[in-house]
Scaffold this active site. Structure first.
Site: not given
Length: 428
Positions: A307, A364
Site C-alpha cells: 500500500h 483491495d
C-alpha cells in the site's frame, strides 16, 4: 515558545510557524510564503508532502498501521459498530445514542425514495455502460430534482441534505447493478436495516424470494466500515476542492465518484480480479507469477499487495481477511480464480521477498475476493467502494464548509515558451 521553520532564499531568511496536530504530526504553515517572498511557491507533484487542510475526522499512521475514525480504532468499529453508527460518527463527530441512531435511520428511510423520472435517465444508458459512470451521472442528476442549494449556516438544512443522500445513494447503487444485470429496479424495504436493505436491493432476483444470509450482511457491513474514510486521498480531496467553490453536496460527491473510478484509487479491487483472471487464462500457475513479480526486469505487478500509505501492514486487511475466509467457507464455492487468490496470499505472507518488503495482501485484495464470491460483477466493485466511502465524503464536505475554508486554487511553476511574437497563418 512556538516552533518555527526558517527558509533561506538568496541570502534572505523567512520564518514560518509550525503547526502541531493532536497526534503530534508537524506541518509548516506556508500560507504566507508567496506574499511574503514576492512570489516564491513550493512545488510538490501529487501533494505527497503537502497538507491541504486541518481535519478532525480521520487519523492515519502508515508506518504503524493505525487507522482511526474520530479517535476510534478501525478494529473496534469493525467489531463493535455497524455501518450506520460509523457513518453518524464520521459525519457528526460522536457515536450516536440509541435515540439519535433511531432518528438517523428513520430520517434516512423517509428520504430513500428516488423520483420515478430518474428511471428515464437510467434508461438512457446502454447495459454496457460502466456502473461508475452511471452512478456518477445519477448522483449528479439528483441536483435536478433537489435544485435548492444547501444553507451551510443551517444545521437543519445540512442534516436534511445528508439524510437525503444517505437514503437515495443505496438505491442508485442497486440500480447501477440491476441495470447491468437486466433486472427490474428495486426500491428496497423500510423494515430492514441499512446494510441488509442494500443486499436485498442488489441481490433479490425478480422471480425469487429474498432470503437473508447473515454472514453476507455482516461481511458487507464490515467492508463498508473499512472503506468509510481514509484521510485526504484522491477522491476525498476532490470532494473538498469541488465543495470549496461552494458547489452543492450532490455535485461534490459526484466529482468524488469520478475520482474514485481510477485504477490507482478505487478501481484497485477490480484490477485484482482482472489480474487473477489473466493468471487463470494463462494456466493458473501462481509460482510463475510470483517469480514474475520478483523480477525487476518484468513489468508485471501483483495487484492488491502492499500500500502506498501503509508501510508496515494495512489494518483493514487483517480484519477483512477473516470475513473473506468466512464467506468462502459459508458459500462453499468452487472457483479457480479464488483458488489462485488464496494461493498468492499464502505465498506472500510467508515468502521472504514479500515479507521483507512488507508486500502483504491489502484491503483491495480481500474486498475483490468477497465481491466476486457474492456474485457482484467486477465492474461493480468500485461502486461498492463508493457506497462505503459515502459517509466519509459527506463528513469531509461538511467539515470543509463549516470551517469556511477558502476555494482550492493550487499554483504552478510554468515551464512553457517565453513570450513569442504572433505570426499570421501565411508566415508560419
Amino acid at each position: 515558545m512556538s516552533k518555527t521553520a526558517t527558509l533561506q532564499i538568496d541570502g534572505k531568511k523567512y520564518d514560518f510557524p509550525i503547526i502541531k496536530g493532536t497526534e503530534n504530526e508537524l506541518g509548516i504553515d506556508i500560507k504566507a510564503l508567496r506574499g511574503g517572498t514576492g512570489g516564491v511557491i513550493t512545488i510538490d507533484p501529487g501533494y505527497k508532502n503537502t497538507g491541504s487542510c486541518e481535519s478532525a475526522i480521520t487519523y492515519l499512521d502508515g508506518e504503524e498501521g493505525i487507522l482511526r475514525y474520530r479517535g476510534y480504532s478501525i478494529e473496534d468499529l469493525a467489531e463493535k459498530a455497524d455501518f450506520l453508527e460509523t457513518a453518524y460518527l464520521l459525519i457528526f463527530g460522536e457515536l450516536p445514542t440509541t435515540e439519535q441512531l433511531q432518528k438517523f435511520d428513520k430520517d434516512i428511510k423517509a428520504e430513500s425514495h428516488v423520483d420515478e423520472e430518474m428511471k428515464k435517465i437510467l434508461d438512457g444508458f446502454p447495459k454496457s455502460a460502466h456502473p461508475m459512470g452511471v452512478l456518477s451521472s445519477l448522483t449528479s442528476a439528483l441536483i435536478a430534482f433537489n435544485p435548492e442549494s444547501v444553507d451551510v449556516d443551517s444545521e437543519e438544512a445540512m442534516y436534511e441534505a445528508i439524510v437525503m443522500l444517505m437514503g437515495k445513494f443505496p438505491v442508485l447503487v442497486s440500480w447501477a447493478l440491476r441495470k447491468k444485470q437486466g433486472y427490474a429496479l428495486d426500491y428496497g424495504d423500510d423494515s430492514l436495516g441499512y446494510v441488509e436493505n442494500i443486499t436485498k436491493m442488489m441481490f433479490k432476483r425478480p422471480n425469487q424470494q429474498y432470503v437473508k444470509n447473515q454472514i453476507v450482511v455482516d461481511a458487507l457491513d464490515k467492508l463498508l466500515i473499512l472503506h468509510a474514510d481514509h484521510e485526504q486521498n484522491c477522491s476525498t480531496s476532490t470532494v473538498r476542492i469541488v465543495g470549496s467553490s461552494h458547489a452543492g453536496l450532490f455535485a461534490s460527491i459526484s466529482a468524488g465518484i469520478s475520482a474514485l473510478w481510477g485504477p490507482l484509487h478505487g478501481g484497485a479491487n477490480q484490477a485484482v480480479i482482472e489480474m487473477l483472471e489473466a493468471i487463470k487464462a494463462d494456466g493458473g500457475d501462481t509460482a510463475k507469477y510470483i517469480n514474475k513479480a520478483k523480477d525487476k526486469e518484468d513489468p508485471f505487478r501483483l495487484m492488491g499487495f502492499g500500500h502506498r500509505v501503509y508501510k508496515n501492514f494495512d489494518p483493514r486487511a487483517k480484519i477483512i481477511k477473516v470475513a473473506a475466509e468466512e464467506i468462502l467457507a459459508d458459500l462453499d464455492m468452487e472457483d479457480p480464480v479464488l483458488d489462485i487468490a488464496k494461493g498468492l496470499a499464502e505465498v506472500a505472507l510467508k515468502d521472504e521477498y514479500f515479507v521483507k518488503r512488507k508486500l502483504y495482501p491489502n484491503v483491495d485484495f480481500y474486498s475483490g475476493i468477497i465481491y466476486r464470491a457474492l456474485g457482484i460483477p467486477t465492474e461493480m466493485f468500485t461502486v461498492m467502494f463508493a457506497m462505503g466511502r459515502l459517509p466519509g465524503w459527506i463528513a469531509q464536505w461538511r467539515e470543509m464548509r463549516l470551517r469556511k475554508e477558502p476555494i482550492g486554487r493550487p499554483r504552478q511553476i510554468y515551464i512553457g515558451e517565453n513570450h513569442r511574437e504572433f505570426k499570421t497563418v501565411e508566415k508560419r
